[in-house]
Design an enzyme around this catalytic site. Structure first.
Site, PDB file in Angstrom:
ATOM      1  N   HIS A 189       0.825  -1.215   0.000  1.00 52.42           N
ATOM      2  CA  HIS A 189       0.000   0.000   0.000  1.00 52.42           C
ATOM      3  C   HIS A 189       0.863   1.270   0.000  1.00 52.42           C
ATOM      4  CE1 HIS A 189      -3.679  -2.332   1.021  1.00 52.42           C
ATOM      5  NE2 HIS A 189      -2.834  -3.071   1.715  1.00 52.42           N
ATOM      6  N   SER A 319      17.494  17.287 -17.305  1.00 45.83           N
ATOM      7  CA  SER A 319      16.706  18.519 -17.347  1.00 45.83           C
ATOM      8  C   SER A 319      17.436  19.569 -18.152  1.00 45.83           C
ATOM      9  CB  SER A 319      16.453  19.044 -15.935  1.00 45.83           C
ATOM     10  OG  SER A 319      15.823  20.307 -15.966  1.00 45.83           O
ATOM     11  N   LYS A 325      20.689  17.302 -12.804  1.00 44.24           N
ATOM     12  CA  LYS A 325      19.564  16.384 -12.595  1.00 44.24           C
ATOM     13  C   LYS A 325      19.680  15.198 -13.546  1.00 44.24           C
ATOM     14  CE  LYS A 325      14.591  16.606 -11.637  1.00 44.24           C
ATOM     15  NZ  LYS A 325      14.158  15.332 -12.191  1.00 44.24           N
ATOM     16  N   GLU A 332      11.132   5.077 -17.785  1.00 39.92           N
ATOM     17  CA  GLU A 332      10.075   5.852 -18.414  1.00 39.92           C
ATOM     18  C   GLU A 332       9.804   5.349 -19.832  1.00 39.92           C
ATOM     19  OE1 GLU A 332      11.541   9.803 -18.032  1.00 39.92           O
ATOM     20  OE2 GLU A 332      11.248   9.848 -15.854  1.00 39.92           O
TER      21      GLU A 332
END
Length: 466
Positions: A189, A319, A325, A332
């Site tokens: 959960h 980025s 970053k 993805e």
């Protein structure tokens, strides 16, 4: 190839000298070789038609239905189709007649014309080889197109998808063994739960891949039943009674994959349930890859304010505005591929339901959707393996830090002091900012030595021994 050196925040990279793009575009080209061949529709189907037309000519010759010299010319031209030498002569798109008649005739015409030029005849010529009378002898688009799409799909599964998934599975299985002793917080959960090992986590990914592969192999076997010999409606009109069986055997010899003529040729023309089943298997594989990719990016989230329990390779800047970053880009890409496969599966399922009487006229779009899913999953699994999975490593310090603060270790006390008492200890630890050990000792229900003996995270990753 001449190149120039471009530099970004991750360092130098070589870019083709005659291209205007820079370092980050080049990194993307190198790290995301997924679905780049936009001729997904063409090459596998063109190759399959070459195999089919060669086999059909040989079968007709053996059965006395075609002159041996004509059959030999067709076989020579078909070999060039199989080898990719004539790809530029197959310009048709997916959305055509639903039986694939235009694509079948494209193959007939190209092979006939090439065969005639091989015989020294100038174009246009329909002698000594005629596209309908000879290349299409004993055939109809209604049985050749589904035969070609089955041959193409089974070939792509075996030559492209299975090896790609196999490499990823091998990488993950080795990681599961390497990290079998790394105990970490389990999560259900999205909340802290009792401990697991990293080996168990990665082993579950391996099991998912095995399950998906098992289903695909079963569907693959059923897709090897071919419509050839059914001609227009399944009766075999204008074909030798042995033509379909003989052609399927010759296709098997040409491809090295075992194909047979369908037992019921009427169903083979009017329904494509085996491709619906293959597509469902590809969807299941996409589900597994979605789970794996999402787990990896959650475990690797951060690097400082996320979970951060795994480290993954840093392939490119993440980025255009935030310096330094780095993102979980392989995960993805895999998850985007999965959503595309889900959409393709919906297309195949609906198209497969649209057979009317003796023909399903959604064949081209079904073939395209399944072939695209195979190609995307193959490329995505290979890319994810090469640019992410091979570099997965545990952040042992972060894992130990999280494990030490896991309140659900209290579950080990259940058999000793009962659920309610254990729950009160966990709640007090959370409310007062105490360690679980301090809260347990403060409760008076557990001594320090008892806590240390009973709450052993590694022992909690397997069934109790007593």
């Amino acid at each position: 190839m001449a190149s120039r050196t471009e530099i970004d925040s991750m360092g130098p990279v070589e870019v083709p000298a005659d291209r205007l793009w820079g370092a980050q575009t080049q990194r993307s080209l190198e790290h995301f070789d997924i679905g780049r061949d936009t001729f997904v529709w063409g090459r596998p189907m063109i190759q399959a038609f070459g195999v089919l037309k060669k086999a059909a000519a040989q079968a007709n010759s053996e059965l006395g239905q075609l002159d041996a010299d004509v059959a030999a010319l067709i076989a020579r031209a078909s070999d060039e189709v199989i080898g990719g030498e004539l790809d530029e002569h197959f310009p048709l798109v997916v959305f055509q007649t639903g039986s694939g008649t235009q694509t079948n005739m494209n193959a007939n015409e190209v092979i006939a014309n090439r065969a005639n030029t091989l015989a020294g005849r100038p174009l246009p010529a329909k002698s000594p080889v005629h596209p309908n009378d000879h290349v299409n002898r004993g055939q109809s688009s209604n049985d050749t197109f589904p035969t070609a799409m089955h041959v193409a799909i089974v070939t792509e599964l075996n030559e492209r998808l299975y090896p790609s998934i196999g490499r990823l599975r091998a990488t993950l299985a080795a990681k599961a063994d390497d990290f079998a002793d790394v105990v970490m917080v389990g999560r259900t959960h999205l909340q802290d739960a009792t401990p697991v090992t990293l080996g168990q986590v990665i082993g579950s990914w391996v099991a998912q891949l095995d399950f998906a592969a098992s289903g695909l192999h079963a569907a693959d076997q059923r897709a090897r039943s071919l419509a050839i010999g059914g001609t227009a409606v399944g009766t075999g009109l204008n074909a030798h009674p042995e033509f379909g069986r003989r052609t399927a055997a010759l296709i098997s010899a040409e491809t090295g994959l075992a194909f047979t003529q369908a037992v019921n040729l009427f169903a083979a023309l009017s329904a494509h349930d085996s491709l619906v089943e293959v597509s469902a298997g590809l969807r299941t594989l996409a589900v597994a890859l979605m789970k794996i990719a999402n787990d990896v990016r959650w475990y690797a989230s951060g690097p400082r304010t996320g979970i951060g329990e795994l480290t993954i390779p840093e392939n490119e800047p993440g980025s255009s505005i935030m310096p330094g970053k780095v993102n979980p880009t392989q995960s993805e890409a895999v998850t985007m591929v999965a959503t595309r496969v889900f959409g393709n599966d919906a297309t195949v399922a609906f198209a497969g339901s649209q057979g009317n009487f003796q023909l399903n006229v959604f064949k081209p779009v079904m073939a395209h959707a399944v072939l695209e899913s195979i190609r995307l999953l193959s490329d995505a699994a290979r890319s994810f393996n090469d640019h992410c999975a091979v570099g997965i490593e545990p952040n042992r310090e972060r894992i130990a830090e999280h494990l030490a603060s896991d309140l659900m270790l209290v579950t080990a006390l259940n058999p000793r002091i009962g659920y309610d008492a254990a729950a009160s200890i966990a709640k007090r630890a959370q409310a007062d900012g105490l360690t679980l050990r301090d809260a347990a000792v403060a409760s008076g229900l557990v001594t320090p030595d008892q806590f240390d003996a009973w709450v052993v995270p590694l022992e909690m990753t397997r069934p109790a021994s007593d």
